[in-house]
Design a protein around this motif. Structure first.
Motif, short mmCIF file in Angstrom:
data_model
loop_
_atom_site.label_atom_id
_atom_site.label_comp_id
_atom_site.label_asym_id
_atom_site.label_seq_id
_atom_site.Cartn_x
_atom_site.Cartn_y
_atom_site.Cartn_z
N PHE A 17 42.14 42.37 41.84
CA PHE A 17 41.71 42.75 40.50
C PHE A 17 41.41 41.53 39.65
O PHE A 17 40.37 41.46 38.98
CB PHE A 17 42.78 43.62 39.81
CG PHE A 17 42.41 43.97 38.40
CD1 PHE A 17 41.51 44.98 38.13
CD2 PHE A 17 42.96 43.26 37.34
CE1 PHE A 17 41.15 45.28 36.82
CE2 PHE A 17 42.62 43.55 36.03
CZ PHE A 17 41.71 44.56 35.77
N GLU A 18 42.30 40.55 39.67
CA GLU A 18 42.09 39.35 38.85
C GLU A 18 40.82 38.60 39.26
O GLU A 18 40.06 38.13 38.40
CB GLU A 18 43.30 38.43 38.92
CG GLU A 18 44.48 38.93 38.11
CD GLU A 18 44.13 39.18 36.64
OE1 GLU A 18 43.45 38.36 36.01
OE2 GLU A 18 44.53 40.24 36.13
N LEU A 19 40.58 38.48 40.55
CA LEU A 19 39.37 37.79 41.02
C LEU A 19 38.11 38.58 40.67
O LEU A 19 37.11 38.01 40.23
CB LEU A 19 39.46 37.53 42.52
CG LEU A 19 40.47 36.45 42.91
CD1 LEU A 19 40.76 36.51 44.41
CD2 LEU A 19 39.97 35.07 42.52
N TYR A 20 38.14 39.89 40.87
CA TYR A 20 36.99 40.71 40.48
C TYR A 20 36.75 40.62 38.98
O TYR A 20 35.61 40.54 38.52
CB TYR A 20 37.19 42.18 40.86
CG TYR A 20 36.84 42.52 42.29
CD1 TYR A 20 35.60 42.19 42.84
CD2 TYR A 20 37.74 43.22 43.09
CE1 TYR A 20 35.27 42.53 44.14
CE2 TYR A 20 37.41 43.57 44.40
CZ TYR A 20 36.18 43.22 44.91
OH TYR A 20 35.86 43.55 46.20
N ARG A 21 37.84 40.62 38.19
CA ARG A 21 37.70 40.54 36.74
C ARG A 21 37.06 39.22 36.32
O ARG A 21 36.19 39.18 35.44
CB ARG A 21 39.06 40.71 36.06
CG ARG A 21 38.98 40.87 34.55
CD ARG A 21 40.35 41.05 33.92
NE ARG A 21 41.27 39.98 34.26
CZ ARG A 21 41.25 38.76 33.70
NH1 ARG A 21 40.37 38.48 32.76
NH2 ARG A 21 42.13 37.85 34.06
N GLY B 9 43.57 52.98 38.54
CA GLY B 9 44.81 52.24 38.34
C GLY B 9 45.22 51.42 39.56
O GLY B 9 46.39 51.26 39.84
N ARG B 10 44.26 50.88 40.25
CA ARG B 10 44.55 50.07 41.44
C ARG B 10 44.55 48.59 41.06
O ARG B 10 43.52 48.05 40.67
CB ARG B 10 43.51 50.34 42.52
CG ARG B 10 43.79 49.60 43.81
CD ARG B 10 42.89 50.02 44.93
NE ARG B 10 43.15 49.19 46.11
CZ ARG B 10 42.52 49.30 47.26
NH1 ARG B 10 41.61 50.23 47.41
NH2 ARG B 10 42.81 48.49 48.26
N GLY B 11 45.71 47.95 41.12
CA GLY B 11 45.83 46.54 40.78
C GLY B 11 45.92 46.27 39.30
O GLY B 11 45.98 45.11 38.87
N CYS B 12 45.95 47.33 38.51
CA CYS B 12 46.00 47.22 37.05
C CYS B 12 46.54 48.53 36.49
O CYS B 12 46.68 49.51 37.21
CB CYS B 12 44.60 46.95 36.49
SG CYS B 12 43.42 48.26 36.89
#
Length: 84
Positions: free
Chosen positions: A24-28, A49-52
């Protein structure tokens, strides 16, 4: 593009331990740089709500950014969100 590829590796766990939070952080990060596919994926991760933390509102925000760049999947996601 490289961040999005690395995110995909963490998302799927292909060759590394699967890690939704890291994905999630990398995609964000890629999404914030204007990468349309990453914007769509971040929206989808918020939607489920996957990874966040789950957030329909944030999902729509990210899908809108991707849709404005012509991403058809994001346009479909927006249609689904507004239909519900």
């Amino acid at each position: 593009e490289a961040q999005a590829r690395l995110a995909g590796i963490y998302y799927s766990g292909h060759g590394v331990a699967q890690d939704d939070g890291r994905a999630f952080e990398l995609y964000r990060q890629a999404a914030q740089q204007g990468h349309a596919l990453s914007q769509f994926i971040v929206g989808t991760m918020y939607w489920v709500g996957r990874g966040c933390e789950q957030s329909d509102e944030r999902a729509v925000e990210w899908w809108t950014k991707a849709a404005e760049q012509g991403d058809a999947k994001a346009q479909h996601g927006l249609g689904t969100a507004y239909q519900d």
